[in-house]
Design a protein around this motif. Structure first.
Motif, PDB file in Angstrom:
ATOM      1  N   GLY A 104       1.232   9.224   6.522  1.00 51.05           N
ATOM      2  CA  GLY A 104       2.367   8.731   5.750  1.00 51.05           C
ATOM      3  C   GLY A 104       3.663   9.141   6.405  1.00 51.05           C
ATOM      4  O   GLY A 104       4.457   9.903   5.851  1.00 51.05           O
ATOM      5  N   THR A 125       4.728  12.813   1.517  1.00 56.88           N
ATOM      6  CA  THR A 125       4.229  11.472   1.173  1.00 56.88           C
ATOM      7  C   THR A 125       2.803  11.484   0.608  1.00 56.88           C
ATOM      8  O   THR A 125       2.209  10.427   0.432  1.00 56.88           O
ATOM      9  CB  THR A 125       4.289  10.526   2.393  1.00 56.88           C
ATOM     10  OG1 THR A 125       3.541  11.111   3.453  1.00 56.88           O
ATOM     11  CG2 THR A 125       5.723  10.320   2.846  1.00 56.88           C
ATOM     12  N   ALA A 173      -3.187   6.618  -0.417  1.00 56.58           N
ATOM     13  CA  ALA A 173      -4.183   6.629  -1.497  1.00 56.58           C
ATOM     14  C   ALA A 173      -5.392   5.756  -1.136  1.00 56.58           C
ATOM     15  O   ALA A 173      -6.538   6.116  -1.414  1.00 56.58           O
ATOM     16  CB  ALA A 173      -3.546   6.142  -2.802  1.00 56.58           C
ATOM     17  N   GLN A 174      -5.128   4.636  -0.480  1.00 53.97           N
ATOM     18  CA  GLN A 174      -6.239   3.756  -0.079  1.00 53.97           C
ATOM     19  C   GLN A 174      -7.167   4.447   0.924  1.00 53.97           C
ATOM     20  O   GLN A 174      -8.389   4.335   0.834  1.00 53.97           O
ATOM     21  CB  GLN A 174      -5.685   2.465   0.534  1.00 53.97           C
ATOM     22  CG  GLN A 174      -5.002   1.565  -0.483  1.00 53.97           C
ATOM     23  CD  GLN A 174      -4.052   0.574   0.167  1.00 53.97           C
ATOM     24  OE1 GLN A 174      -4.221   0.209   1.329  1.00 53.97           O
ATOM     25  NE2 GLN A 174      -3.053   0.140  -0.575  1.00 53.97           N
ATOM     26  N   ILE A 201       2.088   4.822   7.471  1.00 50.88           N
ATOM     27  CA  ILE A 201       1.726   4.062   6.270  1.00 50.88           C
ATOM     28  C   ILE A 201       2.515   4.579   5.071  1.00 50.88           C
ATOM     29  O   ILE A 201       3.026   5.699   5.090  1.00 50.88           O
ATOM     30  CB  ILE A 201       0.198   4.165   5.976  1.00 50.88           C
ATOM     31  CG1 ILE A 201      -0.260   5.632   5.847  1.00 50.88           C
ATOM     32  CG2 ILE A 201      -0.600   3.448   7.047  1.00 50.88           C
ATOM     33  CD1 ILE A 201      -1.725   5.806   5.487  1.00 50.88           C
ATOM     34  N   GLY A 202       2.601   3.765   4.040  1.00 53.13           N
ATOM     35  CA  GLY A 202       3.234   4.183   2.800  1.00 53.13           C
ATOM     36  C   GLY A 202       2.257   4.971   1.943  1.00 53.13           C
ATOM     37  O   GLY A 202       1.073   5.086   2.272  1.00 53.13           O
ATOM     38  N   THR A 203       2.771   5.511   0.852  1.00 57.39           N
ATOM     39  CA  THR A 203       1.944   6.373   0.009  1.00 57.39           C
ATOM     40  C   THR A 203       0.813   5.607  -0.679  1.00 57.39           C
ATOM     41  O   THR A 203      -0.279   6.157  -0.868  1.00 57.39           O
ATOM     42  CB  THR A 203       2.837   7.109  -1.004  1.00 57.39           C
ATOM     43  OG1 THR A 203       3.721   7.958  -0.262  1.00 57.39           O
ATOM     44  CG2 THR A 203       2.030   7.962  -1.961  1.00 57.39           C
ATOM     45  N   SER A 204       1.030   4.335  -1.043  1.00 59.87           N
ATOM     46  CA  SER A 204      -0.068   3.535  -1.614  1.00 59.87           C
ATOM     47  C   SER A 204      -1.217   3.462  -0.615  1.00 59.87           C
ATOM     48  O   SER A 204      -2.390   3.515  -0.989  1.00 59.87           O
ATOM     49  CB  SER A 204       0.387   2.113  -1.934  1.00 59.87           C
ATOM     50  OG  SER A 204       1.335   2.125  -2.958  1.00 59.87           O
ATOM     51  N   GLN A 205      -0.866   3.330   0.659  1.00 58.28           N
ATOM     52  CA  GLN A 205      -1.904   3.262   1.691  1.00 58.28           C
ATOM     53  C   GLN A 205      -2.555   4.628   1.933  1.00 58.28           C
ATOM     54  O   GLN A 205      -3.733   4.696   2.254  1.00 58.28           O
ATOM     55  CB  GLN A 205      -1.316   2.704   2.988  1.00 58.28           C
ATOM     56  CG  GLN A 205      -0.926   1.236   2.857  1.00 58.28           C
ATOM     57  CD  GLN A 205      -0.282   0.707   4.124  1.00 58.28           C
ATOM     58  OE1 GLN A 205       0.700   1.274   4.609  1.00 58.28           O
ATOM     59  NE2 GLN A 205      -0.815  -0.361   4.663  1.00 58.28           N
ATOM     60  N   GLN A 255       1.921  11.875  -4.549  1.00 58.07           N
ATOM     61  CA  GLN A 255       1.732  10.725  -5.444  1.00 58.07           C
ATOM     62  C   GLN A 255       0.394  10.038  -5.172  1.00 58.07           C
ATOM     63  O   GLN A 255      -0.187   9.444  -6.086  1.00 58.07           O
ATOM     64  CB  GLN A 255       2.880   9.723  -5.273  1.00 58.07           C
ATOM     65  CG  GLN A 255       4.237  10.215  -5.776  1.00 58.07           C
ATOM     66  CD  GLN A 255       5.036  10.984  -4.734  1.00 58.07           C
ATOM     67  OE1 GLN A 255       4.526  11.343  -3.673  1.00 58.07           O
ATOM     68  NE2 GLN A 255       6.293  11.257  -5.031  1.00 58.07           N
TER      69      GLN A 255
END
Lengths: 465, 196
Positions: free
Chosen positions: A127, A36, A150-151, A144-148, A39
């Motif tokens: 993730g 995760t 990254a955050q 958490i998801g991958t967008s998170q 990306q």
């Protein structure tokens, strides 16, 4: 009004609050793995944003790794590439990586606690939805998801709305042979898979107070299976004893100072929860699941309920079970002992203790997968490997393995697997595979009998718990 | 992220409850290191039999049903945190998922990828599923600005909730990273105060 354990940790991590919106929450530790994270690394590279706090990130390779011949190059090209990317991403960004073959390698939720990275009062994300495991230490830990991902890479923070608060109390004396896994499977069977959605759960009562840290981790691990983002247990002497002396644990005076703070991490008597449930420990038996979500669980001696519901019937059809059927004496050809739920030393001690002096049934393929290199090492140090070998079991190398079957460890189509993992979803352990969730004791007993048996009826279990 | 525009579309009915992210995208497809191509494998094991043949009973293989709205049973998206599930739905062409209940992590992942999860009452969900199943040409009108869902040509109007901040993000195509990075001074101040 008093505060809950969750309030105390959450409030300490609020950086800012957006009017009519979420809060900026500071994250102390960020755990990452190969599946995760790529990306998220790409996202930051594309936007030319550096990793904000690389020293607060720890990486491992676990989901997509083989559990045999780990010294050889990974056969599957896609998996190999994913692992290579993790290595490069960590190297380029100065992130500590415990990759394949490293003495600290293992499942992310096993190594965090065993290395002393996980400590009370922290916020920890990863993730991976089973990040809730770390809540066993009085930690706010959630997937958490991958967008998170990254955050957190970009800011060491997340934007979150504060979840509601749920408490599950279990008091009384557990019967012999009833393990922490049975307690959490019982709770989820009673409450359902979405009962905890929108909540953070605290587990309270003498049953959890008397559990080992391994047992508490098993409970908190499965919080997400009732929908709760995370689960927590107040830290106490058992917690401190577990942490003391571990690699990244605070040392000497620092440790004493931390304990003084950790001792404050308890729910105040006058604190109020949004939702609360209480259960009697004596009602809990060894549990097994019969369907395709973790809420579809029964006591091992019970029959499958009879519901007239399309989703329920779809689930039973997948499992090839009938309404009203009992699962005792059901022949089983596959047993998996492993996953972030049950792959710690205590789980292998329980299994070894049971199989000692017995033999694995000839029809059973049993996969025993330690959660980490450290657990694997301890299995050898305690001589459990010899017990397993004598009983006809072979240990594999650490990783997530057949819990999600991303690597080659897949259960064949149509076969039942009694598994100590956390999810019995359709195809979770391989296309067409049928998963029955259970404790390590029930799994070991199944492997010996070649069928589902009631461990409560066996006197030999008395010495186990 | 793309801006979320007003959407009028036919819909796909999938009444199964507790659809987990392992069904939306099975784990064996999580080996990619980019976000492309997941749409091809959405609901893979429900769309295809193990031998690769098409499962004609599954709704995505029924040519009567199409559109960028998925109407699904209670507790959609439970299980694994894999954002690949949101990428797979978006990749297939879904822009909205309607259900009576969403799992927490999936909901966040969907919003972070421009997919709008709309939670409706059990009654409304039942009505929508019935209308769409009976008439695949039924169109649903989704107005995020006013938080209203309507069935075109019917009197069915449902107000839906969404976090104000997330609504602004979707309507404008913003994501959280920009916001968080713009707050780094506050984050550094927090760290100094808490001695990291």
């Amino acid at each position: 009004m008093g505060q809950t354990l969750f309030d105390k940790v959450w409030d300490k991590h609020v950086v800012d609050t957006i009017k009519d919106g979420p809060q900026i929450i500071y994250i102390d530790k960020h755990l990452i793995h190969e599946v995760t994270s790529p990306q998220a690394f790409n996202e930051l590279t594309q936007r030319n944003i550096p990793i904000f706090r690389p020293q607060q990130i720890v990486a491992t390779a676990d989901h997509n790794t083989p559990t045999i011949d780990q010294h050889l190059p990974v056969k599957d090209a896609l998996s190999r590439n994913q692992l290579k990317q993790l290595t490069e991403n960590c190297k380029n960004n100065n992130i500590e990586l415990y990759g394949l073959g490293h003495e600290y390698n293992g499942i992310v939720h096993v190594i965090g606690p065993e290395l002393g990275i996980t400590q009370p009062g922290m916020t920890i994300v990863c993730g991976d939805s089973h990040t809730s495991t770390h809540g066993a230490f009085g930690t706010i830990a959630f997937g958490i998801g991958t967008s998170q991902v990254a955050q957190v890479f970009a800011s060491q923070c997340l934007l979150m709305n504060k979840p509601k608060k749920l408490r599950v109390n279990v008091n009384g004396k557990l019967r012999k042979g009833v393990l922490s896994k049975d307690v959490i499977l019982y709770i989820i069977a009673k409450l359902g898979t979405n009962s905890g959605t929108g909540y953070f759960c605290e587990y309270a009562g003498n049953v959890f107070e008397e559990m080992s840290m391994e047992g508490r981790m098993t409970v908190c691990n499965m919080s997400i299976e009732m929908g709760a983002r995370g689960g927590m247990i107040a830290p106490d002497e058992t917690t401190y004893e577990y942490i003391k002396g571990r690699k990244f644990a605070p040392k000497n005076d620092d440790f004493d100072k931390k304990i003084a703070y950790w001792n404050t991490l308890k729910t105040d008597e006058d604190a109020v929860f949004d939702l609360e449930y209480s259960f009697d420990a004596t009602d809990i038996e060894p549990m097994i699941t019969y369907g395709t979500n973790p809420g579809m669980g029964i006591k091992i001696s019970e029959a499958i309920p009879s519901l007239n519901d399309a989703s329920f019937e779809k689930s039973l059809a997948y499992m090839n079970f009938e309404k009203g059927e009992k699962l005792l004496n059901k022949p089983i050809n596959y047993v998996f002992i492993g996953s972030c739920t049950n792959s710690r030393i205590e789980d292998f001690r329980i299994a070894a203790n049971y199989v000692n002096g017995r033999q694995k049934a000839s029809n059973v393929n049993a996969w025993l997968v330690p959660g980490s290199q450290q657990v694997a090492k301890q299995i050898v140090e305690e001589g459990l490997d010899i017990i397993f070998a004598t009983a006809g079991f072979k240990l594999r190398q650490p990783g997530c393995s057949a819990c999600l079957a991303m690597n080659d460890d897949k259960i064949p189509e149509g076969e039942y697997c009694v598994s100590t993992s956390n999810r019995n979803f359709e195809g979770r352990q391989g296309q067409g595979a049928r998963t029955i969730l259970a404790s390590p004791l029930v799994a070991a007993a199944t492997a010996v009998a070649g069928k589902i048996v009631n461990v409560l009826e066996e006197t030999s279990t008395l010495e186990l718990v | 992220m793309e801006k979320f525009e007003r959407l009028i579309s036919t819909a796909v009915p999938l009444p199964t409850e507790n659809i987990d992210t392992d069904q939306i995208i099975p784990a064996r497809f999580l080996k990619a290191t980019d976000k492309q191509g997941f749409g091809d494998n959405v609901f893979k094991d429900w769309r295809y039999h193990k031998d690769g043949s098409i499962n004609t009973d599954f709704v995505l293989n029924n040519s009567h049903y199409s559109g960028s709205v998925l109407v699904a049973g209670n507790n959609f998206g439970c299980g694994s945190s894999r954002e690949h599930a949101a990428w797979a739905l978006a990749g297939y062409g879904f822009k909205v998922v309607i259900s009576s209940f969403f799992a927490d992590i999936f909901k966040g992942n969907a919003l972070n990828n421009g997919i709008l999860p709309i939670q409706v009452s059990e009654d409304c969900l039942r009505t929508l599923l019935q209308l769409i199943t009976e008439n695949p040409n039924t169109k649903i009108d989704i107005d995020l600005e006013n938080q209203v869902l309507q069935v075109v040509g019917k009197v069915i109007v449902e107000k839906f909730e969404i976090d104000t901040y997330k609504k602004v993000c979707l309507l404008n195509g913003y994501d959280d990273i920009d916001y968080l990075v713009s707050n780094q001074d506050k984050i550094v101040a927090y760290e100094q105060e808490h001695q990291f």
